[in-house]
Design a protein around this motif. Sequence first.
Motif: not given
Length: 419
Positions: A191-208, A210-219
């Motif tokens: 999964l690619l999560d663009v504009g991922c903020g503090w990583g909520g979607m990335v962690m949800h996808a990985a934890k629940h 089993g997805v390998k998730a990459l998030g990117v943010t400009l902050s």
Amino acid sequence: MALATIFEKIVGTEANVAFQAYDGSKAGPDGSDLSIEVKSPIAVAYLAQAPGELGLARAYISGHIDVHGDMYALLDRMWNITTNDLTTQEKIAAVRALGVKPLLMRVPPPPQEMRQSALAKLGSRHAKQRDAEAIHHHYDVSNRFYEWVLGPSMAYTCAVFPSEESTLEEAQYAKFDLVARKLDLKPGMRLLDVGCGWGGMVMHAAKHYGVKALGVTLSRQQAEWAQKAIADAGLQDLAEVRFMDYRDVKESNFDAVSSIGLTEHIGKANVPSYFEFLYGKLKPGGRILNHCITRPTGKEKTFNKGGFINRYVFPDGELESVGWLVRQMEDTGFEIRHEENLREHYAKTLRHWCDNLDANWSDAVEEVGMGTARVWALYMAGCIVGFERNKVQLHQVLGVKLDKNGRSGVPLRPSLDWP
């Protein structure tokens, strides 16, 4: 004409708002649950420089106007105020009553305002460096401040409330899970999560899932917070958040892309290339979920250069209609499979954030200063009114990248509780 009377005429006598001013004048109903206090001539100077919402916002943020009572209730009653409702004679009388000095007084905007000249030095709207500064302005306030406002989920996007009684945390979990199910995430996917903020979607996808998730943010602050949260949760083998522009992601062949609250920052001129870039990152049969704030129709202005939101909250933010966005997705090559409007859910989300800010007000002021805290109180309460009155909406659009034979891989009836 007394100063308080002028304010009452601008707001309207039906608003049930009381007024008091530094000249000793009062107006409005006695015993009102809401009142506005004009504390100095500087408030009048701000209104003279920028009549309407921007001038009022400057005066409030700088402390030259005080609000007594609930901010949301006040803005709900004042949502359509305009100085255009004053007759020419009333405007002349107002100038005479105020005197020339406040009208000629030049006062700088509060420091919380993003100067347009500063942005212009960084290039045209949505140039990479300028986008980075706009994101920094809004998101790099203080992680501690955001923890108080957003709660444990650290999700700064519209939640999905399974019921009226759901808590904010339950609703944010439901939002991330809804996105995951729409994307049909399964163990082993990427999964690619663009504009991922503090990583909520990335962690949800990985934890629940089993997805390998990459998030990117400009902050930078978001990325640092997210990477620590990922490590604390033991998800570092599956989840990663990078401090980078989504346009600099080199990897491709993702099974799914989620964009939750980024499209608003892209800019109308860049939306086609934005969807083209994400289309190129997906495998055939891969899905995209675009979740963003929109205008209710294609008739409204997409960008308000002089508006409060642009100056104080989301510099360079642009909102389009969902119909226009869907057309751009289709023209890129995505087949649209599902769409829904979560407008009322965002109003509820914002109410929870306002309650959180109120509950932590003293700490928030100490952390970021009174001016910034007031920006947030005004912005979030005003957004509740906007979503409730259908001035803005929140849409999720699900698309799929078809394979070379035109197959989507979507089942005839998805086994998913979609409304």
